[in-house]
Design an enzyme around this catalytic site. Structure first.
Site, short mmCIF file in Angstrom:
data_model
loop_
_atom_site.label_atom_id
_atom_site.label_comp_id
_atom_site.label_asym_id
_atom_site.label_seq_id
_atom_site.Cartn_x
_atom_site.Cartn_y
_atom_site.Cartn_z
N ALA A 1 0.48 -1.34 0.36
CA ALA A 1 0.35 0.31 -0.15
C ALA A 1 0.79 0.78 0.08
CB ALA A 1 -0.87 0.17 1.16
N GLU A 2 1.70 1.14 0.65
CA GLU A 2 2.77 2.65 0.40
C GLU A 2 3.97 3.02 -0.22
OE1 GLU A 2 3.57 4.74 3.26
OE2 GLU A 2 2.14 3.86 4.66
N SER A 3 4.08 1.37 -1.54
CA SER A 3 5.21 1.83 -2.30
C SER A 3 4.77 0.91 -3.91
CB SER A 3 7.13 1.66 -1.68
OG SER A 3 6.55 0.51 -1.65
#
Length: 409
Positions: free
Chosen positions: A95-97
């Site tokens: 989700a972050e990267s």
């Protein structure tokens, strides 16, 4: 006749029922790993995200990201498990990267886990001229596991740790105080807006990604069936290389394409390991470890890189411009305590010794110094920022000391 027909269909109905039951149990177990109530399975926003990811014709990004990350996914799961963090937090990194170690945000967050510089350093990640360990897939995962453990200890539930990772512990504490509850259903209230909209979607996105990632039936009936086995069959190994060792040399010794080696070692800002450490961690595919142990032997760095003999008029800046290397790097490689040079002094320049140097007109190039920005360079050379980005193929305004930029208009 009807009874006979129903008897034929009965195994199909039973199989479908069994599959539904197995998937449902897996989904409940997934939610439990985040300390989330089973009823969250029916959250409409989360299910909309999930259905988008499983629609092959609409969105292949999920599967491409999983495919690109097959080499290091087992390592991430192992590290999380060792720190008693649920392995499903793998999908927080996604989700972050999107599993990209090169990911960089406008707020200066970087790497798989999108650490800000201050937070990264607090959890032991080194950021300097040679490395940015926020992009180190092993060390950054260890740091993220420690950070998530801290957040879990503070808030008591894993879904709260995930939300705090996104919006910050202080903001979540205020939200819980306002809501007088830490229940997820209450914190996600869109009218009350206890937590930011981004965070309300963030926790749902992690759960949706995890549900798609563990949906074996869907994967087996798609072109992505190989992902079920691939993530378990491949892994990486850590090797220790001596000060200044060249990645190009290692790639040739063990038969790994340099591009693949760089992909596993995005934390290195140059094609060599830092000159200040006796040894430094570098990652290679596990299948190449045996070959590395058999074939690798350290080589004096003067045998690997070019040697420059100081001539009249030379200084570290002009030498650096000539070879496209920061003067700071030349000082570190040669253990120089000051910038004064003497005639016929031999300097190690960390570029391939067999590489022929292309002569360039240095009037049209600029070597980035400490404190420089694209804006300051554009003003000094009367070149637009857009032109600088275009000439140097820059996707953002991020530049670092030692970069050589074209400054033609």
């Amino acid at each position: 006749m009807i009874r006979y027909f129903l008897l034929l269909l009965l195994p199909i109905f039973l199989s479908a029922s069994l599959t539904f039951s197995v998937n449902h149990n897996k989904e409940v177990a997934l939610l439990e790993s985040f300390d989330i109530e089973p009823s969250f399975i029916y959250d409409p926003i989360m299910n909309k995200m999930r259905n988008k990811k499983t629609s092959i014709h609409k969105d292949k990004h999920f599967f491409k990201a999983m495919d690109d990350a097959y080499t290091f996914i087992p390592a991430i799961k192992r590290i999380l498990t060792e720190h008693n963090v649920p392995a499903e937090f793998l999908y927080l990194a996604m989700a972050e990267s999107n599993f990209s170690t090169r990911a960089y945000s406008k707020k200066r967050a970087s790497g798989l886990w999108q650490f800000m510089p201050k937070t990264g350093k607090r959890y032991g990640l080194k950021i300097d001229e040679y490395v940015d360990e926020r992009r180190d897939l092993i060390k950054s995962t260890e740091a993220a596991a420690k950070y998530l453990t801290h957040l879990h200890k503070r808030f008591g539930k894993w879904y709260l740790a995930a939300i705090a990772y996104n919006c910050g512990g202080g903001r979540l504490s205020k939200a819980i105080k306002r809501a007088k509850s830490d229940e997820l259903s209450i914190l996600l209230n869109p009218r009350k807006k206890y937590i930011p909209r981004e965070s309300r979607f963030y926790i749902r996105k992690i759960i949706a990604l995890a549900m798609v990632g563990q949906d074996e039936e869907f994967l087996m009936n798609s072109e992505y069936e190989h992902l079920l086995n691939r993530a378990n069959a491949y892994s990486i190994s850590t090797i220790k290389l001596p000060s200044g060792e060249s990645l190009r040399r290692v790639s040739k010794i063990v038969g790994i394409p340099l591009s693949e080696l760089k992909k596993l070692n995005r934390h290195l800002k140059y094609d060599f390991v830092p000159p200040y450490s006796k040894t430094y961690d570098v990652y290679i595919p596990y299948v190449k470890l045996s070959e590395f142990k058999k074939k690798y032997h350290p080589e004096p760095i003067q045998n690997i890189y070019k040697i420059h003999v100081v001539r009249s008029g030379d200084n570290l800046s002009t030498i650096g411009r000539r070879y496209g290397v920061s003067y700071r790097v030349i000082m570190d490689f040669n253990k120089l305590k000051h910038s004064r040079l003497r005639l016929k002094q031999k300097l190690i320049i960390p570029i391939d010794s067999r590489k022929k140097l292309k002569r360039v007109n240095t009037r049209h190039y600029y070597m980035v110094k400490k404190g420089d920005t694209l804006e300051s360079i554009s003003k000094a050379y009367r070149v637009s920022i857009a032109s600088l980005k275009n000439q140097n193929h820059l996707k953002s305004s991020l530049i670092r000391v030692g970069d050589r930029l074209k400054v033609n208009e």
